[in-house]
Design a protein around this motif. Structure first.
Motif, PDB file in Angstrom:
ATOM      1  N   GLU A   1       0.827  -1.285   0.112  1.00  0.00           N
ATOM      2  CA  GLU A   1      -0.319   0.251   0.069  1.00  0.00           C
ATOM      3  C   GLU A   1       0.871   1.380   0.181  1.00  0.00           C
ATOM      4  O   GLU A   1       1.316   2.161   0.003  1.00  0.00           O
ATOM      5  N   GLU A   2       1.943   1.058   1.048  1.00  0.00           N
ATOM      6  CA  GLU A   2       2.359   2.327   0.701  1.00  0.00           C
ATOM      7  C   GLU A   2       3.221   3.151  -0.475  1.00  0.00           C
ATOM      8  O   GLU A   2       3.660   3.651  -1.399  1.00  0.00           O
ATOM      9  N   ARG A   3       3.928   1.258  -0.901  1.00  0.00           N
ATOM     10  CA  ARG A   3       4.625   1.636  -2.841  1.00  0.00           C
ATOM     11  C   ARG A   3       4.332   2.210  -3.067  1.00  0.00           C
ATOM     12  O   ARG A   3       3.668   3.318  -4.388  1.00  0.00           O
ATOM     13  N   SER A   4       2.479   1.935  -3.706  1.00  0.00           N
ATOM     14  CA  SER A   4       1.622   1.717  -4.511  1.00  0.00           C
ATOM     15  C   SER A   4       1.117   4.035  -4.305  1.00  0.00           C
ATOM     16  O   SER A   4       0.899   4.212  -4.995  1.00  0.00           O
ATOM     17  N   ALA A   5       1.157   4.322  -2.943  1.00  0.00           N
ATOM     18  CA  ALA A   5       0.307   5.361  -2.201  1.00  0.00           C
ATOM     19  C   ALA A   5       1.796   6.566  -3.323  1.00  0.00           C
ATOM     20  O   ALA A   5       1.749   7.761  -3.306  1.00  0.00           O
ATOM     21  N   MET A   6       2.670   5.713  -3.208  1.00  0.00           N
ATOM     22  CA  MET A   6       4.588   6.531  -4.003  1.00  0.00           C
ATOM     23  C   MET A   6       4.376   6.615  -5.216  1.00  0.00           C
ATOM     24  O   MET A   6       4.092   7.553  -5.937  1.00  0.00           O
TER      25      MET A   6
ATOM     26  N   VAL B   1      10.093   3.113 -14.327  1.00  0.00           N
ATOM     27  CA  VAL B   1      10.248   3.520 -12.413  1.00  0.00           C
ATOM     28  C   VAL B   1       9.065   3.192 -11.806  1.00  0.00           C
ATOM     29  O   VAL B   1       9.649   2.428 -10.167  1.00  0.00           O
ATOM     30  N   SER B   2       7.860   3.041 -12.388  1.00  0.00           N
ATOM     31  CA  SER B   2       7.038   3.123 -11.784  1.00  0.00           C
ATOM     32  C   SER B   2       7.205   1.482 -11.161  1.00  0.00           C
ATOM     33  O   SER B   2       6.785   0.609 -10.444  1.00  0.00           O
TER      34      SER B   2
ATOM     35  N   VAL C   1       1.238   4.345 -14.783  1.00  0.00           N
ATOM     36  CA  VAL C   1       1.496   4.634 -13.284  1.00  0.00           C
ATOM     37  C   VAL C   1       0.400   4.206 -12.471  1.00  0.00           C
ATOM     38  O   VAL C   1       0.711   3.182 -11.296  1.00  0.00           O
ATOM     39  N   LYS C   2      -0.614   5.123 -12.460  1.00  0.00           N
ATOM     40  CA  LYS C   2      -1.790   4.192 -12.207  1.00  0.00           C
ATOM     41  C   LYS C   2      -2.241   2.923 -11.961  1.00  0.00           C
ATOM     42  O   LYS C   2      -2.733   2.080 -11.033  1.00  0.00           O
ATOM     43  N   SER C   3      -2.021   2.531 -13.100  1.00  0.00           N
ATOM     44  CA  SER C   3      -2.337   1.316 -13.548  1.00  0.00           C
ATOM     45  C   SER C   3      -1.590   0.480 -13.037  1.00  0.00           C
ATOM     46  O   SER C   3      -1.568  -0.712 -12.089  1.00  0.00           O
TER      47      SER C   3
END
Lengths: 429, 429
Positions: free
Chosen positions: B23-28, B131-132, B81-83
């Motif tokens: 979750e933290e990495r996705s929030a980044m 990077v994503s 990135v969102k995907s």
């Protein structure tokens, strides 16, 4: 026939093997197991000749030990063949299945790698193991065994060729120069698996464009944490070191948390006494070994980078689990490292932060083995991080293809105005 | 700071990234996506400067096309990135779980590879994609982009560094000599992914001991079978060739079954006319192109080994699906090959026997792409058979560890008389 034609024949035979059903390939293995059983006297005779010759040539005891193929080793090799035959088929397994759009279905499916080139050391039972894994996974296999075992290997090979119709997918090479030829056969071999000395594995890696899977060093560590159960710690460390010290998964370094050192080290030393283990001890562990009757010497930095492969070990007292993890990151060969602890948090940290193929808690490093892991057998142990890692069984001999089935879809429909959108719905549970 | 220290910092930052939750990495990633959106004028300004400079330097149109990062390309990169953020976490996935014996449990679990070294060509949107994927999979990423895009790339990188606390796991290199340094950083990089010319990819493979993942050539083939639906065949072949001819997944060769040739070839030719495609036709297809208004020339053997990357194709009439499969085995670069057929048996044969990363039926080769496959994005396409094959998304950036948890088990108990037996019971469904 020229070399290239021979290699091409193996590739073609492997394709025929892949067109058989798993049942047919497993039946081949059972037939092969029976043929080894029926021809065991012939195998033992060849092996005795190899051993006699090796004795005259004055090979080391460790090598001699590996060369022997006696009743019990052959029986367990034959059991291994049957165990491989009974494994789940590693092919045509659908790893992903996704609906991209109406009528457009993507699958990721396992297939054989193609042809494996294997160079192995003295142990002739390795030939049996490797051939079984190759046949079950429908790969061609080109083998080059150690010269000490040449008669045993060629006898095993003859039995395979006599027994199996589809045995063209198996080829045994005999001359040392064949290794260099093999390393150059880029279009005909998909993977090289060298099993031998550190130096030999590096030689292969440096002299081929074919991917190489294996491990050079086996510097394995056991870390005894502050709250380790002492009986467990002594048993696990002793077994990891002495149960078969010539193996790559034997421990070379024992790290001890400072709070456990005073109790653990004298107990461990007394367990080692009967085996005559030489201990290279760091400054802090040295005084705790004053009652040890075996050989003790002060450890130098090099000792912690050494794969002893014998009844020697390096020992060091550390201040914390962090220091243990850092020591392993710096010195381990990322093969197998273990922690003995009663603290679940520390176990989790060790599992997450130690970057090795096998990371164990409260058990011996010697479990790092394809058969013990339940893979049926292994072609070797990989310390690379790509593809297969750790003991490599059938799965490591497969690759995948992406298969996409449509009914006329083109990419232009998904671009520009009025573009279609992908559904991307996973179809596997 | 010396080079080695910089690389070590990336490795350490990657370890911190791995200790965060998914979750933290996705929030980044979502924060990064928002920052690109907010700073888009700054990005476009930098990109215009790059384009202006490139125009003065006289780069090719194809390269210029890739260099542009405009409103629509940035928007789709941000969507990407969102995907990636919404993809399933690729880490801590339990691939195998097996009870070896009472209290002795083996698991095979996914972990990040470590640090990826990526060299990419002109496209600055590739930086965003890569990077994503690296952040989502908790890998460090060391990037070296094309010099044409240097201002765009450094602006994107600045925005990432300004936005993310944990951005130490991302490092952008700028000088060309950095590539050679990267190839030598064996202890600090786990995988090199070069994206660029055939020659450059081979240069990387020849000059490093670090595993290299990617593809050199993209010689893709579409085979039109005897019973192909003609509309489908024309659409699929046209899209595979013209939809974006500079891409590695564009078709270079069209094979046509002799029974389909007379109908298909004139229809296909008339579909190609508006695009001005040059056809290198073999002897048997040449007479069927007599009405084609575009350029036609007689094909030589070399044409079937050529990645045109432009509006040119090679065409050949074959006698059978066997000849098509053999032709592909001999000439394809094992990237993406497709069949157009209505015969399920032929489709199955093509799927089983064509040894390429992507094997398609009745759809365009241009679907060979991580986004279209539903992987969120891709770091590249691998034609190697080991590890990841085809479009490589998050899964290809992971490795596995074998985790074995016991309560004091040692290997000695499983040997000799009264030996314990392994249970080897699979615990996963």
């Amino acid at each position: 026939m020229d070399k290239e034609a021979e290699y091409r024949n193996v590739r073609n035979a492997a394709l025929r093997l892949a067109s058989l059903s798993d049942e047919e390939r497993s039946a081949m293995l059972l037939k092969m197991a029976a043929a080894f059983e029926e021809n065991k006297e012939r195998i033992f005779r060849a092996n005795r000749e190899d051993i006699e010759k090796a004795g005259k040539d004055g090979i080391s005891n460790a090598l001699l030990h590996r060369l022997v193929l006696d009743e019990s080793k052959l029986a367990s090799a034959i059991e291994g063949v049957k165990s491989v035959a009974s494994q789940k088929c590693p092919l045509h397994e659908v790893r992903e299945k996704r609906l991209l759009d109406e009528g457009l279905v993507l699958e990721k499916v396992t297939f054989p790698l193609g042809v494996i080139g294997m160079v192995f050391e003295a142990r002739p039972d390795a030939l049996i193991q490797i051939v079984s894994l190759a046949i079950k996974s429908a790969n061609g296999i080109i083998l080059k065994g150690g010269k000490e075992a040449s008669l045993t290997n060629s006898t095993l090979y003859e039995i395979i060729r006599e027994t199996l119709d589809g045995a063209g997918s198996v080829m045994l090479l005999s001359s040392h120069s064949d290794v260099d030829t093999m390393l150059k056969m880029e279009g005909y071999i998909d993977l090289i698996i060298p099993r031998g000395s550190n130096k030999f594995v590096r030689y292969c890696m440096d002299n081929t464009h074919i991917p190489v899977m294996g491990h050079a060093d086996g510097i394995c560590t056991v870390y005894v944490d502050s709250c380790a159960d002492m009986d467990t710690a002594v048993n696990v460390c002793t077994d990891s070191k002495v149960q078969y010290p010539a193996a790559c998964n034997a421990a070379e370094t024992i790290l001890v948390h400072k709070d456990a050192a005073e109790t653990f080290i004298p107990l461990f030393a007394s367990s080692l006494e009967q085996y005559g283990v030489t201990i290279h001890a760091d400054e802090r562990s040295l005084p705790l070994l004053k009652d040890y009757s075996g050989k003790v010497m002060k450890a130098c930095e090099d000792d912690f980078h050494t794969e002893f492969l014998s009844l020697e070990l390096a020992m060091k007292v550390v201040d914390s689990i962090d220091e243990a993890i850092s020591h392993i990151a710096e010195h381990s060969s990322h093969h197998t490292d273990a922690i003995v602890t009663c603290d679940d948090t520390n176990r989790e940290r060790f599992f997450n932060e130690v970057d090795s193929a096998d990371v164990f808690s409260n058990c011996s490093t010697r479990f790092a083995d394809g058969y013990r892991f339940g893979l049926g057998a292994e072609v070797g142990i990989s310390t690379g991080k790509l593809h297969a890692r750790g003991p490599v069984g059938l799965e490591g001999l497969t690759t995948t293809k992406w298969l996409l089935s449509g009914n006329g879809q083109i990419v232009r429909s998904y671009t520009g105005r009025d573009a279609r959108h992908f559904i991307h719905k996973d179809l596997l549970p």
